[in-house]
Design an enzyme around this catalytic site. Structure first.
Site, PDB file in Angstrom:
ATOM      1  N   LYS A  70       0.816  -1.222   0.000  1.00 54.46           N
ATOM      2  CA  LYS A  70       0.000   0.000   0.000  1.00 54.46           C
ATOM      3  C   LYS A  70       0.852   1.277   0.000  1.00 54.46           C
ATOM      4  O   LYS A  70       0.438   2.290  -0.553  1.00 54.46           O
ATOM      5  CB  LYS A  70      -0.942   0.005   1.208  1.00 54.46           C
ATOM      6  CG  LYS A  70      -2.090  -0.978   1.082  1.00 54.46           C
ATOM      7  CD  LYS A  70      -3.040  -0.866   2.256  1.00 54.46           C
ATOM      8  CE  LYS A  70      -4.198  -1.834   2.090  1.00 54.46           C
ATOM      9  NZ  LYS A  70      -5.199  -1.699   3.147  1.00 54.46           N
ATOM     10  N   ASP A 106      -9.994   3.017   2.291  1.00 56.03           N
ATOM     11  CA  ASP A 106     -10.090   2.290   3.572  1.00 56.03           C
ATOM     12  C   ASP A 106     -10.806   3.108   4.649  1.00 56.03           C
ATOM     13  O   ASP A 106     -11.687   2.597   5.345  1.00 56.03           O
ATOM     14  CB  ASP A 106      -8.695   1.900   4.078  1.00 56.03           C
ATOM     15  CG  ASP A 106      -8.156   0.648   3.396  1.00 56.03           C
ATOM     16  OD1 ASP A 106      -8.957  -0.148   2.874  1.00 56.03           O
ATOM     17  OD2 ASP A 106      -6.917   0.463   3.391  1.00 56.03           O
TER      18      ASP A 106
HETATM   19  P1  NAP Z   1       0.476  -2.932   9.749  1.00 58.22           P
HETATM   20  O1  NAP Z   1       0.691  -1.640   9.042  1.00 58.22           O
HETATM   21  O2  NAP Z   1       1.476  -4.038   9.636  1.00 58.22           O
HETATM   22  O3  NAP Z   1       0.301  -2.573  11.326  1.00 58.22           O
HETATM   23  C1  NAP Z   1       0.121  -3.590  12.262  1.00 58.22           C
HETATM   24  C2  NAP Z   1      -0.142  -2.965  13.641  1.00 58.22           C
HETATM   25  O4  NAP Z   1      -0.570  -4.003  14.516  1.00 58.22           O
HETATM   26  C3  NAP Z   1       1.083  -2.337  14.290  1.00 58.22           C
HETATM   27  O5  NAP Z   1       0.642  -1.235  15.044  1.00 58.22           O
HETATM   28  C4  NAP Z   1       1.609  -3.466  15.190  1.00 58.22           C
HETATM   29  O6  NAP Z   1       2.254  -2.991  16.357  1.00 58.22           O
HETATM   30  C5  NAP Z   1       0.326  -4.109  15.626  1.00 58.22           C
HETATM   31  N1  NAP Z   1       0.442  -5.552  15.949  1.00 58.22           N
HETATM   32  C6  NAP Z   1       0.791  -6.567  15.117  1.00 58.22           C
HETATM   33  N2  NAP Z   1       0.696  -7.760  15.749  1.00 58.22           N
HETATM   34  C7  NAP Z   1       0.293  -7.488  17.024  1.00 58.22           C
HETATM   35  C8  NAP Z   1       0.020  -8.289  18.173  1.00 58.22           C
HETATM   36  N3  NAP Z   1       0.138  -9.631  18.148  1.00 58.22           N
HETATM   37  N4  NAP Z   1      -0.366  -7.664  19.317  1.00 58.22           N
HETATM   38  C9  NAP Z   1      -0.490  -6.327  19.354  1.00 58.22           C
HETATM   39  N5  NAP Z   1      -0.250  -5.498  18.305  1.00 58.22           N
HETATM   40  C10 NAP Z   1       0.135  -6.084  17.156  1.00 58.22           C
HETATM   41  O7  NAP Z   1      -0.918  -3.592   9.339  1.00 58.22           O
HETATM   42  P2  NAP Z   1      -2.230  -2.814   8.804  1.00 58.22           P
HETATM   43  O8  NAP Z   1      -2.136  -2.635   7.329  1.00 58.22           O
HETATM   44  O9  NAP Z   1      -2.425  -1.641   9.671  1.00 58.22           O
HETATM   45  O10 NAP Z   1      -3.383  -3.909   9.029  1.00 58.22           O
HETATM   46  C11 NAP Z   1      -3.837  -4.225  10.330  1.00 58.22           C
HETATM   47  C12 NAP Z   1      -4.993  -5.228  10.224  1.00 58.22           C
HETATM   48  O11 NAP Z   1      -6.129  -4.600   9.619  1.00 58.22           O
HETATM   49  C13 NAP Z   1      -4.687  -6.459   9.344  1.00 58.22           C
HETATM   50  O12 NAP Z   1      -5.216  -7.604   9.976  1.00 58.22           O
HETATM   51  C14 NAP Z   1      -5.439  -6.182   8.063  1.00 58.22           C
HETATM   52  O13 NAP Z   1      -5.819  -7.367   7.401  1.00 58.22           O
HETATM   53  C15 NAP Z   1      -6.653  -5.441   8.615  1.00 58.22           C
HETATM   54  N6  NAP Z   1      -7.319  -4.613   7.591  1.00 58.22           N
HETATM   55  C16 NAP Z   1      -8.625  -4.883   7.326  1.00 58.22           C
HETATM   56  C17 NAP Z   1      -9.291  -4.132   6.401  1.00 58.22           C
HETATM   57  C18 NAP Z   1     -10.737  -4.426   6.107  1.00 58.22           C
HETATM   58  O14 NAP Z   1     -11.231  -4.022   5.048  1.00 58.22           O
HETATM   59  N7  NAP Z   1     -11.453  -5.080   7.011  1.00 58.22           N
HETATM   60  C19 NAP Z   1      -8.648  -3.067   5.716  1.00 58.22           C
HETATM   61  C20 NAP Z   1      -7.308  -2.803   6.035  1.00 58.22           C
HETATM   62  C21 NAP Z   1      -6.645  -3.596   6.988  1.00 58.22           C
HETATM   63  P3  NAP Z   1       3.819  -2.598  16.382  1.00 58.22           P
HETATM   64  O15 NAP Z   1       3.931  -1.252  15.726  1.00 58.22           O
HETATM   65  O16 NAP Z   1       4.154  -2.547  17.820  1.00 58.22           O
HETATM   66  O17 NAP Z   1       4.528  -3.695  15.627  1.00 58.22           O
END
Ligand code: NAP
Length: 292
Positions: A70, A106
């Protein structure tokens, strides 16, 4: 039937095999009676620039972009929408006559899911967001833009929450605080009890995702009665966050609503017409088995 006029849309990510988007968009394109298909593209990271150039070269009409590209696609695009610029991320590319424009649906998709599937308006009260990655950024900016009176951002790595709080506050003028990820600690515990909305924007609980068990930084009983708990994760439908919230009496919503409406908005950018929301919802429900 695919023929010489078939228009191609797609999803670009790595991996993409698990995605529900092809089922949702192909159902929508068929429902609209368009001669078009939506296919998955899984370029390895060292081929991303060539893959984006391929959209232009092959006349692919538009793609969605997902993890981990992204942010990485941005340097290869010609222009960005205001949302994509402010989110620093692109989830939809529109191709018109050789020009690739990056958009981000999003944040607006999350807000539309809140309003249409939960009847909830962000101005209703304080919100706690767990996570500070790309999705948290889109959700926080969108909530602040819709009049959320106070946002509290909580992340395992506290410096990321602090950076995101500064960014959202500077971009929107909203009241935004960052708190460390620590169960029961103040001022987070009080803010969490007062919140009307709590959103899990981490992949914790996602099948095949997250990186370890979760110790939610929330006091016992939160989320609870009178609070709405949203998880962006949609697979499995019942995530650990939603199970906890429902068991404690909170109202719950999973990530399918956001997936649906970010897709609806992307399709409308590509076609310029109304997306068939009900058809797309049914296709997602078939994939997920249950709509939370
Ligand atoms: P990202 O940029 O990789 O960010 C991940 C975040 O989650 C970071 O803040 C990370 O913390 C934290 N994290 C990861 N594993 C963790 C754990 N076990 N315990 C606590 N915190 C944890 O990912 P993203 O793009 O933001 O996506 C996040 C989620 O949203 C994904 O599951 C994605 O599939 C979902 N999503 C869904 C939609 C939808 O349409 N429903 C749209 C977009 C995203 P740190 O900074 O400390 O590593």
């Amino acid at each position: 039937m695919i023929n010489g006029q078939t228009v191609i849309y797609g999803l670009m990510g790595h991996p993409v095999g698990h995605s529900f988007s092809p089922a949702m968009h192909n159902a929508a394109l068929a429902g609209l009676g368009l001669n078009a298909v939506y296919v998955p593209f899984d370029p390895p990271p060292d081929q991303l620039q060539a893959a984006v150039a391929g959209i232009r070269a092959l006349g692919v009409a538009g793609v969605n972009v997902t993890v981990p590209y992204k942010e990485a696609v941005i340097p290869f695009l010609d222009e960005l929408s205001a949302e994509a610029q402010s989110y620093g991320a692109v989830n939809t590319i529109v191709h018109r006559r050789g020009i690739l424009t990056g958009h981000n649906t999003d944040g607006a998709g999350f807000i539309r899911a809140l309003q249409e599937d939960a009847g909830f308006h962000p101005a209703r009260g304080k919100t706690v967001i767990l996570g500070a990655g790309g999705a948290a950024r889109a959700v926080a900016l969108a909530l602040a833009g819709q009049g959320c009176p106070e946002l509290v951002l909580v992340n395992r790595r506290p410096e990321r929450a602090a950076q995101l709080a500064a960014l959202v506050s500077a971009a929107t003028g909203a009241l935004v605080r960052a708190c460390p990820w620590s169960a029961g600690a103040e001022p987070l515990a009080t803010a969490a009890r007062e919140a009307v909305l709590l959103v899990n924007c981490t992949p914790a609980g996602m099948s095949g995702g997250g990186d370890g068990p979760v110790d939610w930084p929330l006091p016992r009983g939160v989320p609870g009665p009178g609070q709405l708990a949203c998880d962006l994760v949609y697979n499995p439908p019942w995530t650990p966050f939603l199970k906890r919230a429902a068991a404690q009496g909170a109202w719950v919503r999973g990530g399918l609503g956001m997936l649906l409406y970010q897709g609806v908005l992307a399709l409308e950018l590509w076609t310029g017409g109304k997306a068939p929301v009900d058809i797309m919802r049914r296709a997602l429900l078939e994939q997920a088995g249950e709509w939370i």
